[in-house]
Write a protein that holds these residues in place. Structure first.
Motif, PDB file in Angstrom:
ATOM      1  N   GLU A  43       0.808  -1.200  -0.189  1.00 42.29           N
ATOM      2  CA  GLU A  43       0.077   0.053  -0.194  1.00 42.29           C
ATOM      3  C   GLU A  43       0.807   1.274  -0.289  1.00 42.29           C
ATOM      4  OE1 GLU A  43      -2.560  -0.158   3.129  1.00 42.29           O
ATOM      5  OE2 GLU A  43      -3.805  -2.041   2.552  1.00 42.29           O
ATOM      6  N   ARG A  44       2.162   1.088   0.578  1.00 43.52           N
ATOM      7  CA  ARG A  44       3.076   2.292   0.648  1.00 43.52           C
ATOM      8  C   ARG A  44       4.516   1.901  -0.029  1.00 43.52           C
ATOM      9  NH1 ARG A  44       1.799   7.139   3.165  1.00 43.52           N
ATOM     10  NH2 ARG A  44       4.242   7.241   3.608  1.00 43.52           N
ATOM     11  N   TRP A  45       5.101   2.929  -0.457  1.00 42.27           N
ATOM     12  CA  TRP A  45       6.383   2.488  -0.726  1.00 42.27           C
ATOM     13  C   TRP A  45       7.369   2.411   0.414  1.00 42.27           C
ATOM     14  CZ3 TRP A  45      10.810   5.303   0.575  1.00 42.27           C
ATOM     15  CH2 TRP A  45      10.610   6.637   1.390  1.00 42.27           C
ATOM     16  N   ASP A  46       7.080   3.041   1.612  1.00 46.45           N
ATOM     17  CA  ASP A  46       7.764   2.986   2.922  1.00 46.45           C
ATOM     18  C   ASP A  46       7.189   1.737   3.562  1.00 46.45           C
ATOM     19  OD1 ASP A  46       5.747   4.439   3.291  1.00 46.45           O
ATOM     20  OD2 ASP A  46       6.662   5.963   4.346  1.00 46.45           O
ATOM     21  N   GLY A  47       6.334   0.994   3.233  1.00 43.06           N
ATOM     22  CA  GLY A  47       5.811   0.015   4.070  1.00 43.06           C
ATOM     23  C   GLY A  47       5.936  -1.486   3.284  1.00 43.06           C
ATOM     24  N   LEU A  48       7.149  -1.774   3.075  1.00 39.01           N
ATOM     25  CA  LEU A  48       7.305  -3.025   2.319  1.00 39.01           C
ATOM     26  C   LEU A  48       8.000  -4.069   3.084  1.00 39.01           C
ATOM     27  CD1 LEU A  48       8.340  -1.479  -1.155  1.00 39.01           C
ATOM     28  CD2 LEU A  48       6.483  -2.584  -0.613  1.00 39.01           C
ATOM     29  N   ASP A  49       8.006  -3.994   4.298  1.00 38.68           N
ATOM     30  CA  ASP A  49       8.246  -4.824   5.233  1.00 38.68           C
ATOM     31  C   ASP A  49       7.631  -6.140   4.897  1.00 38.68           C
ATOM     32  OD1 ASP A  49      10.019  -3.127   6.228  1.00 38.68           O
ATOM     33  OD2 ASP A  49       8.912  -2.726   8.110  1.00 38.68           O
ATOM     34  N   GLY A  50       8.573  -7.301   4.923  1.00 38.78           N
ATOM     35  CA  GLY A  50       7.762  -8.427   4.550  1.00 38.78           C
ATOM     36  C   GLY A  50       7.698  -8.932   3.228  1.00 38.78           C
ATOM     37  N   HIS A  51       8.010  -7.876   2.265  1.00 37.27           N
ATOM     38  CA  HIS A  51       8.086  -8.121   0.764  1.00 37.27           C
ATOM     39  C   HIS A  51       9.630  -8.670   0.100  1.00 37.27           C
ATOM     40  CE1 HIS A  51       4.086  -7.313  -0.381  1.00 37.27           C
ATOM     41  NE2 HIS A  51       3.987  -6.311   0.642  1.00 37.27           N
ATOM     42  N   ALA A  80       3.365  -4.448 -21.099  1.00 35.77           N
ATOM     43  CA  ALA A  80       1.984  -4.129 -21.616  1.00 35.77           C
ATOM     44  C   ALA A  80       0.906  -5.320 -21.746  1.00 35.77           C
ATOM     45  CB  ALA A  80       1.906  -3.346 -22.667  1.00 35.77           C
ATOM     46  N   ARG A  81       1.563  -6.206 -22.145  1.00 32.70           N
ATOM     47  CA  ARG A  81       0.567  -7.380 -22.853  1.00 32.70           C
ATOM     48  C   ARG A  81       0.431  -8.184 -21.384  1.00 32.70           C
ATOM     49  NH1 ARG A  81       4.620  -9.481 -27.333  1.00 32.70           N
ATOM     50  NH2 ARG A  81       4.501  -7.830 -28.789  1.00 32.70           N
ATOM     51  N   GLU A  82       1.594  -8.380 -20.539  1.00 30.47           N
ATOM     52  CA  GLU A  82       1.223  -9.121 -19.307  1.00 30.47           C
ATOM     53  C   GLU A  82       0.192  -8.515 -18.131  1.00 30.47           C
ATOM     54  OE1 GLU A  82       4.947 -10.406 -21.129  1.00 30.47           O
ATOM     55  OE2 GLU A  82       4.050  -8.454 -20.635  1.00 30.47           O
ATOM     56  N   LEU A  83       0.351  -7.184 -18.360  1.00 31.45           N
ATOM     57  CA  LEU A  83      -0.661  -6.171 -17.378  1.00 31.45           C
ATOM     58  C   LEU A  83      -2.083  -6.516 -17.927  1.00 31.45           C
ATOM     59  CD1 LEU A  83       1.257  -3.072 -16.826  1.00 31.45           C
ATOM     60  CD2 LEU A  83       0.681  -4.926 -15.229  1.00 31.45           C
ATOM     61  N   ALA A  84      -2.335  -6.153 -19.329  1.00 29.58           N
ATOM     62  CA  ALA A  84      -3.664  -6.483 -20.033  1.00 29.58           C
ATOM     63  C   ALA A  84      -4.206  -7.895 -19.793  1.00 29.58           C
ATOM     64  CB  ALA A  84      -3.545  -5.953 -21.496  1.00 29.58           C
ATOM     65  N   ALA A  85      -3.058  -8.890 -19.701  1.00 32.56           N
ATOM     66  CA  ALA A  85      -3.882 -10.247 -19.682  1.00 32.56           C
ATOM     67  C   ALA A  85      -3.922 -10.628 -18.144  1.00 32.56           C
ATOM     68  CB  ALA A  85      -2.700 -11.108 -20.359  1.00 32.56           C
ATOM     69  N   GLY A  86      -3.465  -9.767 -17.227  1.00 33.10           N
ATOM     70  CA  GLY A  86      -3.541 -10.066 -15.663  1.00 33.10           C
ATOM     71  C   GLY A  86      -2.500 -10.956 -15.061  1.00 33.10           C
ATOM     72  N   THR A  87      -1.554 -11.360 -15.997  1.00 36.29           N
ATOM     73  CA  THR A  87      -0.381 -12.250 -15.512  1.00 36.29           C
ATOM     74  C   THR A  87       0.276 -11.494 -14.599  1.00 36.29           C
ATOM     75  OG1 THR A  87       0.681 -11.905 -17.446  1.00 36.29           O
ATOM     76  CG2 THR A  87      -0.498 -14.017 -17.434  1.00 36.29           C
ATOM     77  N   LEU A  88       0.428 -10.101 -14.714  1.00 32.83           N
ATOM     78  CA  LEU A  88       1.115  -9.297 -13.736  1.00 32.83           C
ATOM     79  C   LEU A  88       0.058  -8.199 -13.660  1.00 32.83           C
ATOM     80  CD1 LEU A  88       4.716  -9.082 -15.535  1.00 32.83           C
ATOM     81  CD2 LEU A  88       4.266 -10.052 -13.233  1.00 32.83           C
ATOM     82  N   VAL A  89       0.590  -7.708 -12.311  1.00 35.10           N
ATOM     83  CA  VAL A  89      -0.293  -6.611 -11.619  1.00 35.10           C
ATOM     84  C   VAL A  89       0.522  -5.430 -11.340  1.00 35.10           C
ATOM     85  CG1 VAL A  89      -2.136  -6.139  -9.912  1.00 35.10           C
ATOM     86  CG2 VAL A  89      -1.984  -8.262 -10.802  1.00 35.10           C
ATOM     87  N   GLU A  90      -0.049  -4.201 -11.660  1.00 35.64           N
ATOM     88  CA  GLU A  90       0.817  -3.012 -11.176  1.00 35.64           C
ATOM     89  C   GLU A  90       0.579  -2.686  -9.709  1.00 35.64           C
ATOM     90  OE1 GLU A  90       1.541   1.582 -12.502  1.00 35.64           O
ATOM     91  OE2 GLU A  90      -0.301   0.446 -13.381  1.00 35.64           O
ATOM     92  N   CYS A  91       1.591  -2.328  -8.816  1.00 38.64           N
ATOM     93  CA  CYS A  91       1.659  -1.867  -7.654  1.00 38.64           C
ATOM     94  C   CYS A  91       1.980  -0.528  -7.425  1.00 38.64           C
ATOM     95  CB  CYS A  91       2.450  -2.849  -6.787  1.00 38.64           C
ATOM     96  SG  CYS A  91       2.085  -4.615  -6.972  1.00 38.64           S
ATOM     97  N   LEU A  92       1.429   0.091  -6.362  1.00 46.20           N
ATOM     98  CA  LEU A  92       1.972   1.478  -5.922  1.00 46.20           C
ATOM     99  C   LEU A  92       2.152   2.499  -6.994  1.00 46.20           C
ATOM    100  CD1 LEU A  92       5.072   0.424  -3.817  1.00 46.20           C
ATOM    101  CD2 LEU A  92       2.745   0.909  -2.998  1.00 46.20           C
ATOM    102  N   PRO A  93       0.895   2.460  -7.956  1.00 49.53           N
ATOM    103  CA  PRO A  93       1.042   3.371  -9.159  1.00 49.53           C
ATOM    104  C   PRO A  93       1.178   4.892  -8.762  1.00 49.53           C
ATOM    105  CG  PRO A  93      -1.419   2.664  -8.600  1.00 49.53           C
ATOM    106  CD  PRO A  93      -0.385   1.709  -7.546  1.00 49.53           C
ATOM    107  N   ASP A  94       0.915   5.356  -7.409  1.00 42.43           N
ATOM    108  CA  ASP A  94       1.016   6.680  -7.229  1.00 42.43           C
ATOM    109  C   ASP A  94       2.509   7.031  -6.882  1.00 42.43           C
ATOM    110  OD1 ASP A  94      -1.765   6.892  -7.127  1.00 42.43           O
ATOM    111  OD2 ASP A  94      -1.960   6.542  -5.136  1.00 42.43           O
ATOM    112  N   THR A  95       3.412   5.917  -6.729  1.00 43.98           N
ATOM    113  CA  THR A  95       4.578   6.458  -6.537  1.00 43.98           C
ATOM    114  C   THR A  95       5.424   5.196  -7.291  1.00 43.98           C
ATOM    115  OG1 THR A  95       4.906   4.766  -4.666  1.00 43.98           O
ATOM    116  CG2 THR A  95       4.493   7.220  -4.064  1.00 43.98           C
ATOM    117  N   PRO A  96       5.472   5.760  -8.713  1.00 47.75           N
ATOM    118  CA  PRO A  96       6.175   4.850  -9.620  1.00 47.75           C
ATOM    119  C   PRO A  96       7.382   5.274  -9.632  1.00 47.75           C
ATOM    120  CG  PRO A  96       5.057   6.690 -10.979  1.00 47.75           C
ATOM    121  CD  PRO A  96       4.582   6.918  -9.344  1.00 47.75           C
ATOM    122  N   PRO A  97       8.402   4.320 -10.287  1.00 45.92           N
ATOM    123  CA  PRO A  97       9.833   4.827 -10.445  1.00 45.92           C
ATOM    124  C   PRO A  97       9.951   6.015 -11.513  1.00 45.92           C
ATOM    125  CG  PRO A  97       9.473   2.443 -10.903  1.00 45.92           C
ATOM    126  CD  PRO A  97       8.268   2.892 -10.929  1.00 45.92           C
ATOM    127  N   ALA A  98      11.209   6.519 -11.489  1.00 43.76           N
ATOM    128  CA  ALA A  98      11.363   7.597 -12.271  1.00 43.76           C
ATOM    129  C   ALA A  98      11.065   7.178 -13.960  1.00 43.76           C
ATOM    130  CB  ALA A  98      12.694   8.338 -12.133  1.00 43.76           C
TER     131      ALA A  98
END
Length: 296
Positions: A177-185, A245-263
């Motif tokens: 849920e947060r970029w600074d709350g990734l403990d356990g990941h 893009a294909r994997e996101l569209a197919a659901g085999t991968l899921v975007e996380c933390l879209p509000d704080t993306p990498p540069a």
């Protein structure tokens, strides 16, 4: 062979550091290239090249003559292009990182060849630093900020990046849920040839770059392997959005933390500073900039 053609031959030998490779580039017999340079040295009464069993390199006089040749040949080409309506033609040698070649360039090449049917393309795939002149490459596409060099770098795009994971991973470790709350990941480590180490995860938080290093069971150095590891649920990864893009569209991968993306990653076209761009290189750079703009 007239003087202008001899200059072209000599310049190519200097650039390729080889009579054989220069001959291949110019579609000439190796003996013709060797004889042309020997005749040139005899006419000028000066040694232009040092020859060894491994390499050919210019002498000080040869380097000075080479630069004069470049100036003359560029002026001739510019003058001819100004009074000619012929289409760009000839062999174009481009080096690009593999994932970008497969996803951004190859699918659009039929349109490029339809517009420029007299250009043939030799496309090599690397992510290392290359000697454009010495290796006979006209231009290279590279992601990231170029290091200081004798090359001109033209930025053609900023490619958005994203943080992703597989549904299986998120079921086991939870959706962050947060970029600074990734403990356990955990993350899949990516070993960078540029830094020599594993890259941390990166997040842009109110225009400030933040980094997080997570534990990893697996470290890789290839883009396709990196993505496949994420698909198999081995951890979080960060990649350009176009690459998944294909994997996101197919659901085999899921975007996380879209509000704080990498540069976003800058992409540059690199080409030698000491020469004028040929028409085929110029039209390719303009064309590829348009292709990347669609993904920026």
């Amino acid at each position: 062979m007239d003087r202008i053609d001899t200059m072209r031959v000599f310049a190519r030998v200097v650039e390729r550091r080889s009579f054989i490779r220069a001959a291949e580039d110019l579609a000439l017999p190796a003996s013709t290239v060797t004889d042309a340079v020997k005749a040139l040295e005899a006419r000028l009464k000066v040694r232009l090249l040092h020859r060894t069993t491994r390499q050919v390199r210019a002498t000080l006089d040869g380097e000075a003559y080479y630069r004069r040749c470049l100036t003359i040949l560029e002026e001739i080409e510019e003058a001819e292009n100004a009074f000619s309506d012929t289409r760009p033609r000839g062999m174009l040698r481009v080096d690009v990182q593999g994932a970008q070649a497969r996803r951004l360039i190859i699918p659009a090449l039929p349109r490029f060849f339809a517009e420029y049917p007299d250009i043939t393309l030799s496309l090599s795939e690397t992510d290392r630093f290359i000697d454009l002149v010495g290796e006979g490459v006209d231009c290279a596409l590279r992601t990231g900020t170029p290091k200081d060099s004798d090359l001109i770098a033209r930025r053609i795009a900023l490619l958005p990046e994203t943080t992703i994971a597989s549904p299986d991973y998120l079921d086991r470790f939870g959706t962050p849920e947060r970029w600074d709350g990734l403990d356990g990941h955990r993350m899949v480590g990516f070993h960078s040839s540029a830094t020599g180490g594993v890259l941390p995860l990166e997040f842009m938080v109110r225009d400030t770059r933040r980094t997080v290093m997570l534990p990893s069971l697996l470290t890789v150095n290839g883009a396709d392997t990196y993505k496949e590891a994420a698909i198999q649920g081995l951890g979080l990864i960060q990649v350009p959005r176009y690459a998944v893009a294909r994997e996101l569209a197919a659901g085999t991968l899921v975007e996380c933390l879209p509000d704080t993306p990498p540069a976003a990653s800058p992409v540059h076209v690199l080409y030698p500073r000491n020469r004028q761009l040929s028409p085929r290189v110029r039209v390719f750079i303009d064309w590829v900039a348009k292709q990347y703009a669609g993904h920026a």
